[in-house]
Design a protein around this motif. Sequence first.
Motif, short mmCIF file in Angstrom:
data_model
loop_
_atom_site.label_atom_id
_atom_site.label_comp_id
_atom_site.label_asym_id
_atom_site.label_seq_id
_atom_site.Cartn_x
_atom_site.Cartn_y
_atom_site.Cartn_z
N ARG A 289 0.84 -1.20 0.00
CA ARG A 289 0.00 0.00 0.00
C ARG A 289 0.87 1.24 0.00
NH1 ARG A 289 -4.79 1.34 4.46
NH2 ARG A 289 -5.45 3.31 3.53
N THR A 290 0.37 2.29 -0.61
CA THR A 290 1.02 3.59 -0.52
C THR A 290 0.06 4.58 0.13
OG1 THR A 290 0.31 4.33 -2.71
CG2 THR A 290 2.40 3.14 -2.57
N PHE A 291 0.64 5.57 0.81
CA PHE A 291 -0.12 6.59 1.51
C PHE A 291 0.34 7.97 1.06
CE2 PHE A 291 -0.58 3.05 4.37
CZ PHE A 291 -1.73 3.27 5.12
N PRO A 292 -0.56 8.95 1.03
CA PRO A 292 -0.10 10.33 0.86
C PRO A 292 0.85 10.71 2.00
CG PRO A 292 -2.50 10.19 0.64
CD PRO A 292 -2.03 8.87 1.16
N LEU A 293 1.78 11.58 1.70
CA LEU A 293 2.76 11.99 2.71
C LEU A 293 2.10 12.52 3.97
CD1 LEU A 293 5.75 12.49 3.46
CD2 LEU A 293 5.57 14.72 2.30
N ASP A 294 0.98 13.23 3.83
CA ASP A 294 0.36 13.82 5.02
C ASP A 294 -0.31 12.78 5.92
OD1 ASP A 294 -1.96 13.25 3.60
OD2 ASP A 294 -2.57 15.34 3.35
N GLN A 295 -0.34 11.51 5.47
CA GLN A 295 -0.89 10.44 6.30
C GLN A 295 0.20 9.53 6.88
OE1 GLN A 295 -4.07 8.33 4.28
NE2 GLN A 295 -4.98 10.23 3.52
N ALA A 296 1.38 10.09 7.07
CA ALA A 296 2.51 9.28 7.55
C ALA A 296 2.21 8.63 8.89
CB ALA A 296 3.76 10.15 7.65
N ARG A 297 1.53 9.34 9.78
CA ARG A 297 1.25 8.77 11.09
C ARG A 297 0.35 7.54 10.97
NH1 ARG A 297 -0.86 12.90 13.27
NH2 ARG A 297 0.99 13.95 14.09
N ASP A 298 -0.66 7.60 10.11
CA ASP A 298 -1.53 6.44 9.89
C ASP A 298 -0.76 5.28 9.28
OD1 ASP A 298 -3.73 7.85 10.84
OD2 ASP A 298 -4.34 8.54 8.85
N ALA A 299 0.13 5.60 8.35
CA ALA A 299 0.93 4.56 7.71
C ALA A 299 1.85 3.89 8.73
CB ALA A 299 1.74 5.15 6.57
N LEU A 300 2.45 4.67 9.60
CA LEU A 300 3.31 4.09 10.64
C LEU A 300 2.52 3.21 11.59
CD1 LEU A 300 5.65 7.10 11.48
CD2 LEU A 300 6.39 4.84 10.72
N ARG A 301 1.30 3.63 11.89
CA ARG A 301 0.47 2.80 12.78
C ARG A 301 0.20 1.44 12.14
NH1 ARG A 301 -2.95 6.35 13.55
NH2 ARG A 301 -2.06 7.15 15.48
N LEU A 302 -0.13 1.44 10.86
CA LEU A 302 -0.34 0.17 10.16
C LEU A 302 0.94 -0.66 10.15
CD1 LEU A 302 -1.98 -1.72 8.30
CD2 LEU A 302 -1.24 -0.32 6.37
N LEU A 303 2.06 -0.02 9.91
CA LEU A 303 3.33 -0.72 9.84
C LEU A 303 3.69 -1.37 11.17
CD1 LEU A 303 5.97 -1.28 8.19
CD2 LEU A 303 6.85 0.86 9.13
N MET A 304 3.44 -0.65 12.28
CA MET A 304 3.89 -1.12 13.58
C MET A 304 2.90 -2.05 14.27
SD MET A 304 6.80 0.27 13.56
CE MET A 304 7.35 -0.20 15.20
N GLU A 305 1.61 -1.94 13.96
CA GLU A 305 0.61 -2.65 14.74
C GLU A 305 -0.04 -3.80 13.99
OE1 GLU A 305 -2.20 0.25 16.05
OE2 GLU A 305 -0.74 1.35 17.29
N GLN A 306 0.16 -3.88 12.67
CA GLN A 306 -0.51 -4.91 11.89
C GLN A 306 0.49 -5.61 10.97
OE1 GLN A 306 -4.37 -3.69 10.24
NE2 GLN A 306 -4.26 -1.82 11.46
N HIS A 307 -0.03 -6.46 10.10
CA HIS A 307 0.79 -7.16 9.11
C HIS A 307 0.32 -6.71 7.73
CE1 HIS A 307 2.58 -9.75 12.16
NE2 HIS A 307 1.38 -9.94 12.65
N PRO A 308 0.91 -5.66 7.17
CA PRO A 308 0.37 -5.10 5.93
C PRO A 308 0.49 -6.00 4.71
CG PRO A 308 2.42 -3.99 6.55
CD PRO A 308 2.03 -4.87 7.70
N GLY A 309 1.31 -7.05 4.79
CA GLY A 309 1.42 -7.97 3.66
C GLY A 309 2.34 -7.48 2.56
N GLY A 310 3.24 -6.60 2.90
CA GLY A 310 4.19 -6.04 1.94
C GLY A 310 4.67 -4.70 2.44
#
Length: 325
Positions: A289-310
Amino acid sequence: MAVHRTATAWVAEDFGGLDVFREVELEVPAPGPGEVTIDVQAAGMNPADAKHVAHGTDRSLLPVRVGYEVAGIISAIGPDTSIASGGGAVGDAVLAFRIRGGYASAVTVPAKDVYAKPDTLDFAEAANLLLAGTTAAEMLAVTGVGPGDTVLLHGASGAVGVSVLQQASLLGASVIGTASPARFEAVREFGGEPVEYGEGLLERVRALAPDGVAASLDAVGTDEAADVSLAVTADRQRIVTIANAGRAKADGFRFIQGAIPSSQEYRDANRQRIIDLAAARSLVVPIARTFPLDQARDALRLLMEQHPGGKLALIPGPEATDIRG
């Protein structure tokens, strides 16, 4: 140094959790000798981006610029300067690794850390290639993995694990890789034999490798990983972890980390080799998945708390999409 422009960037204003991350406007200095400015098309994301903020103690370093790797377009280059792969000019597509401040729309970085982007990689893939790829390469190198070896890999479906699977295959080794059942197909896709982690792991590994394994590589850092590795690997110098320094010290096996000088030297020396493998499509980078730069905090939460599958990437523009649909 003269100011080139401003850029949107993410910084950590304190040490702690994701609430300390802030999106700010920062000056981007014009590149001097030995430097280039990159208009970032994608910023790679790694657990280390958040972990070094979570565990930091030296307040003189605040605010901390976040992000170790990017891919983008050279918008300015310093006088008498060549990038690490040779040449380099405004308009060239590049990737950069072992930089500071990659979560940004533009960044000025040392040219020695910048390489031509292969045409076979899109920007999100290129931005996520080198941290995981060089880490995986070092894990295989320090444990001496070679043709005919059977290797146990803990965390086979993660970013480092997927790179280990591919690089081990190129070395002629076979890999037993721990994962959840939901990720078994991903492990098989990249050449590994999946095995479920959790209670009974030792018995399941022994069923697949009755005589033990030549080497064990730990990318998860659990005590289970350490215990099973010790039980099935005869030579403790052929066990390595990137996530459990305490057990490595206590039990006499290897711990490697990018901040250790020997690890940094090895990984930096192997950047071009990893890029060449990716250019030949011998090494691929799955993007979830890719995220807009302004959603970096949400992206980090997904990265640290879940298994994004890539891998995840930040895009400083409107093109961010969930690739998995």
